[in-house]
Design a protein around this motif. Structure first.
Motif, mmCIF file in Angstrom:
data_model
loop_
_atom_site.group_PDB
_atom_site.id
_atom_site.type_symbol
_atom_site.label_atom_id
_atom_site.label_comp_id
_atom_site.label_asym_id
_atom_site.label_seq_id
_atom_site.Cartn_x
_atom_site.Cartn_y
_atom_site.Cartn_z
ATOM 1 N N GLU A 39 -3.746 6.808 -7.526
ATOM 2 C CA GLU A 39 -4.797 6.833 -6.197
ATOM 3 C C GLU A 39 -5.063 8.292 -5.828
ATOM 4 O O GLU A 39 -6.296 8.522 -5.471
ATOM 5 C CB GLU A 39 -4.037 6.130 -5.158
ATOM 6 C CG GLU A 39 -4.228 4.727 -5.217
ATOM 7 C CD GLU A 39 -5.416 3.959 -4.930
ATOM 8 O OE1 GLU A 39 -6.448 4.487 -4.531
ATOM 9 O OE2 GLU A 39 -5.438 2.578 -5.151
ATOM 10 N N LEU A 73 -2.318 9.163 5.239
ATOM 11 C CA LEU A 73 -1.789 9.606 3.918
ATOM 12 C C LEU A 73 -2.550 9.073 2.642
ATOM 13 O O LEU A 73 -2.635 7.934 2.533
ATOM 14 C CB LEU A 73 -0.284 9.452 3.788
ATOM 15 C CG LEU A 73 0.615 9.929 5.103
ATOM 16 C CD1 LEU A 73 1.942 9.366 5.130
ATOM 17 C CD2 LEU A 73 0.324 11.540 5.164
ATOM 18 N N PRO A 74 -3.121 9.817 1.960
ATOM 19 C CA PRO A 74 -4.013 9.394 0.931
ATOM 20 C C PRO A 74 -3.246 8.457 -0.035
ATOM 21 O O PRO A 74 -1.862 8.586 -0.315
ATOM 22 C CB PRO A 74 -4.400 10.588 0.113
ATOM 23 C CG PRO A 74 -3.601 11.895 0.790
ATOM 24 C CD PRO A 74 -3.195 11.434 1.961
ATOM 25 N N GLY A 75 -3.771 7.499 -0.509
ATOM 26 C CA GLY A 75 -3.011 6.428 -1.158
ATOM 27 C C GLY A 75 -3.892 5.410 -1.508
ATOM 28 O O GLY A 75 -5.160 5.236 -1.350
ATOM 29 N N GLY A 76 -3.199 4.223 -1.545
ATOM 30 C CA GLY A 76 -4.126 2.658 -1.871
ATOM 31 C C GLY A 76 -3.171 1.526 -2.271
ATOM 32 O O GLY A 76 -1.863 1.881 -2.050
ATOM 33 N N LEU A 128 3.081 -0.865 4.299
ATOM 34 C CA LEU A 128 2.857 0.559 3.756
ATOM 35 C C LEU A 128 3.977 1.186 3.526
ATOM 36 O O LEU A 128 4.958 0.852 4.472
ATOM 37 C CB LEU A 128 2.164 1.428 5.013
ATOM 38 C CG LEU A 128 2.012 2.944 4.653
ATOM 39 C CD1 LEU A 128 0.869 3.184 3.621
ATOM 40 C CD2 LEU A 128 1.595 3.400 5.805
ATOM 41 N N ILE A 136 0.862 -3.279 7.926
ATOM 42 C CA ILE A 136 -0.637 -2.733 8.316
ATOM 43 C C ILE A 136 -1.231 -4.176 8.742
ATOM 44 O O ILE A 136 -1.814 -3.825 10.046
ATOM 45 C CB ILE A 136 -1.188 -2.421 6.861
ATOM 46 C CG1 ILE A 136 -0.537 -1.146 6.456
ATOM 47 C CG2 ILE A 136 -2.743 -2.383 7.154
ATOM 48 C CD1 ILE A 136 -0.978 -0.667 5.021
ATOM 49 N N ALA A 188 -0.498 2.143 11.157
ATOM 50 C CA ALA A 188 0.786 1.935 10.327
ATOM 51 C C ALA A 188 1.433 3.044 9.887
ATOM 52 O O ALA A 188 2.626 2.955 9.180
ATOM 53 C CB ALA A 188 0.302 1.278 9.162
ATOM 54 N N ASP A 189 0.886 4.362 10.037
ATOM 55 C CA ASP A 189 1.213 5.657 9.692
ATOM 56 C C ASP A 189 2.257 6.115 10.673
ATOM 57 O O ASP A 189 3.293 7.074 10.201
ATOM 58 C CB ASP A 189 0.284 6.487 9.377
ATOM 59 C CG ASP A 189 -0.477 6.144 8.035
ATOM 60 O OD1 ASP A 189 -0.821 5.009 7.919
ATOM 61 O OD2 ASP A 189 -0.546 6.999 7.237
ATOM 62 N N ARG A 223 -10.314 8.818 7.146
ATOM 63 C CA ARG A 223 -10.931 7.835 6.465
ATOM 64 C C ARG A 223 -12.382 7.736 7.271
ATOM 65 O O ARG A 223 -12.786 8.081 7.947
ATOM 66 C CB ARG A 223 -10.282 6.331 7.101
ATOM 67 C CG ARG A 223 -8.922 6.231 6.246
ATOM 68 C CD ARG A 223 -8.383 4.792 6.479
ATOM 69 N NE ARG A 223 -9.299 3.910 5.622
ATOM 70 C CZ ARG A 223 -8.878 3.476 4.553
ATOM 71 N NH1 ARG A 223 -7.739 3.683 3.995
ATOM 72 N NH2 ARG A 223 -9.752 2.461 4.010
ATOM 73 N N VAL A 226 0.814 -1.232 0.018
ATOM 74 C CA VAL A 226 0.052 0.024 0.022
ATOM 75 C C VAL A 226 0.890 1.168 -0.009
ATOM 76 O O VAL A 226 1.757 1.390 0.740
ATOM 77 C CB VAL A 226 -0.865 0.069 1.148
ATOM 78 C CG1 VAL A 226 -1.644 1.279 1.367
ATOM 79 C CG2 VAL A 226 -1.813 -1.169 1.274
ATOM 80 N N VAL A 227 0.423 2.225 -0.952
ATOM 81 C CA VAL A 227 1.485 3.292 -0.967
ATOM 82 C C VAL A 227 0.753 4.600 -0.336
ATOM 83 O O VAL A 227 -0.447 4.758 -0.708
ATOM 84 C CB VAL A 227 1.898 3.794 -2.368
ATOM 85 C CG1 VAL A 227 3.050 2.698 -2.646
ATOM 86 C CG2 VAL A 227 0.792 3.393 -3.448
ATOM 87 N N MET A 249 -3.748 6.525 11.455
ATOM 88 C CA MET A 249 -3.811 4.921 11.422
ATOM 89 C C MET A 249 -2.394 4.584 12.211
ATOM 90 O O MET A 249 -1.431 5.149 11.886
ATOM 91 C CB MET A 249 -3.878 4.493 9.953
ATOM 92 C CG MET A 249 -4.830 4.936 9.283
ATOM 93 S SD MET A 249 -6.495 3.995 9.630
ATOM 94 C CE MET A 249 -6.170 2.540 8.805
HETATM 95 N N1 8DG Z 1 -4.279 4.741 1.531
HETATM 96 C C1 8DG Z 1 -3.519 4.331 2.696
HETATM 97 N N2 8DG Z 1 -4.034 3.247 3.581
HETATM 98 C C2 8DG Z 1 -3.528 3.100 4.660
HETATM 99 C C3 8DG Z 1 -2.665 3.888 5.474
HETATM 100 N N3 8DG Z 1 -2.327 3.321 6.485
HETATM 101 C C4 8DG Z 1 -3.165 2.217 6.741
HETATM 102 O O1 8DG Z 1 -2.961 1.438 7.665
HETATM 103 N N4 8DG Z 1 -3.799 1.959 5.454
HETATM 104 C C5 8DG Z 1 -4.626 0.732 5.195
HETATM 105 C C6 8DG Z 1 -5.983 0.958 5.370
HETATM 106 C C7 8DG Z 1 -6.356 -0.233 4.378
HETATM 107 O O2 8DG Z 1 -6.496 -1.527 5.008
HETATM 108 C C8 8DG Z 1 -5.399 -0.312 3.350
HETATM 109 C C9 8DG Z 1 -5.363 0.645 2.055
HETATM 110 O O3 8DG Z 1 -6.889 0.388 1.580
HETATM 111 P P1 8DG Z 1 -7.376 1.302 0.667
HETATM 112 O O4 8DG Z 1 -8.932 1.245 0.734
HETATM 113 O O5 8DG Z 1 -6.870 2.850 1.120
HETATM 114 O O6 8DG Z 1 -6.698 1.077 -0.701
HETATM 115 P P2 8DG Z 1 -7.439 1.091 -2.344
HETATM 116 O O7 8DG Z 1 -8.121 2.331 -2.636
HETATM 117 O O8 8DG Z 1 -6.408 0.353 -3.241
HETATM 118 O O9 8DG Z 1 -8.787 -0.080 -1.720
HETATM 119 P P3 8DG Z 1 -9.563 -0.899 -2.502
HETATM 120 O O10 8DG Z 1 -9.686 -0.659 -4.063
HETATM 121 O O11 8DG Z 1 -8.664 -2.237 -2.530
HETATM 122 O O12 8DG Z 1 -10.799 -0.989 -1.733
HETATM 123 O O13 8DG Z 1 -4.041 0.286 4.229
HETATM 124 C C10 8DG Z 1 -2.448 5.224 4.605
HETATM 125 O O14 8DG Z 1 -1.474 6.119 5.292
HETATM 126 N N5 8DG Z 1 -2.799 5.388 3.344
#
Ligand code: 8DG
Length: 238
Positions: A53, A35-38, A80, A74, A119-120, A23, A7-8, A117
């Motif tokens: 993302e 931090l926005p991303g995915g 992450l 995470i 993990a951040d 979130r 996840v970035v 979160m």
């Molecule tokens: N984007 C993001 N996700 C984070 C952070 N910290 C953290 O624990 N996460 C976790 C939350 C989610 O379990 C996972 C990322 O999922 P997401 O829902 O943002 O990713 P995505 O947009 O690719 O989701 P999807 O298409 O699979 O639904 O990582 C962070 O700083 N940024």
């Protein structure tokens, strides 16, 4: 165990602040900041995934400038990584989060800091260090916008802060004038000169040249006029 999927997250920095996003899902993560991303898709470059993302989540275009050190777990399936990035096109708007905020080093971590979160958190010390360095850099580049009306000054202040810049109000004194009511307002900011010029133009103010001269000295000395410079505005009364 299989390798964790990447996840970035983007630490989008502007001035001495970073953009944090709140979130809304899943329930246990709702209300926490990230931090926005995915997730990175199979075969996708992490920087490309992040740019994709951010376009989806914030509707703006970023450029990755560097990756912070390390990765953070995470859960059993995800890890992450965080990149420092800057906006190259558009203004961020929350399409998938319920709030965005520009946060400086003081509001990032520690007491009174954001509820991140988990993990951040390991990335926060390096990020704090970067923002502190940016603050030091900024102290050398302050512009002074002068406005006659308090409402105009407040509007300029709000707009600059809303865009993530440092800005504060001061009561300005014009040389040779001693009537307090005529003292205009000054907004001190680290925003770029073009933006301050647009705003003072919209609010019938001007940019104080003394502060333009106080930005880091160019290689050769500039021949700057000493008085305040009035920004010309079509149709404005002088
Ligand atoms: N984007 C993001 N996700 C984070 C952070 N910290 C953290 O624990 N996460 C976790 C939350 C989610 O379990 C996972 C990322 O999922 P997401 O829902 O943002 O990713 P995505 O947009 O690719 O989701 P999807 O298409 O699979 O639904 O990582 C962070 O700083 N940024």
């Amino acid at each position: 165990m299989a390798e964790r999927r990447l996840v970035v997250g983007a630490a989008i920095v502007r001035g001495a602040r970073v953009l944090a996003a709140r979130r809304t899902t899943p329930p246990e993560a709702a209300g926490r900041w990230e931090l926005p991303g995915g997730k990175v898709e199979p075969g996708e470059r992490p920087a490309d995934a992040l740019e994709r993302e951010i376009a989806e989540e914030l509707g703006c275009e970023i450029e990755v400038t560097a990756w912070l050190g390390g990765t953070s777990e995470i859960d059993d399936h995800l890890e992450l990584r965080v990149a420092v990035a800057r906006i190259v096109e558009g203004e961020p708007a929350p399409h998938e989060h319920d709030r965005l905020t520009w946060v400086g080093a003081d509001g990032l971590d520690g007491p009174g800091g954001l509820d991140w979160m988990a993990a951040d958190r390991p990335f926060l010390p390096e990020l704090t260090h970067l923002l502190r360095a940016a603050e030091t850099e900024q102290r050398r580049a302050v512009l002074r916008a002068v406005l006659f009306d308090e409402d105009d000054a407040t509007a300029v202040l709000r707009r600059l802060r809303g865009d993530g810049y440092e800005a504060h109000l001061e009561r300005e004194r014009l040389a040779g004038e001693d009537d307090d009511e005529d003292h205009p307002w000054a907004v001190l900011t680290d925003a770029p000169q073009w933006l301050v010029e647009v705003l003072v133009d919209d609010h019938e103010g001007w940019l104080d040249d003394d502060t333009v001269a106080a930005t880091p000295p160019p290689a050769a000395p500039l021949d700057l006029p000493s008085g305040p410079r009035r920004i010309k505005r079509p149709g404005a009364q002088t």
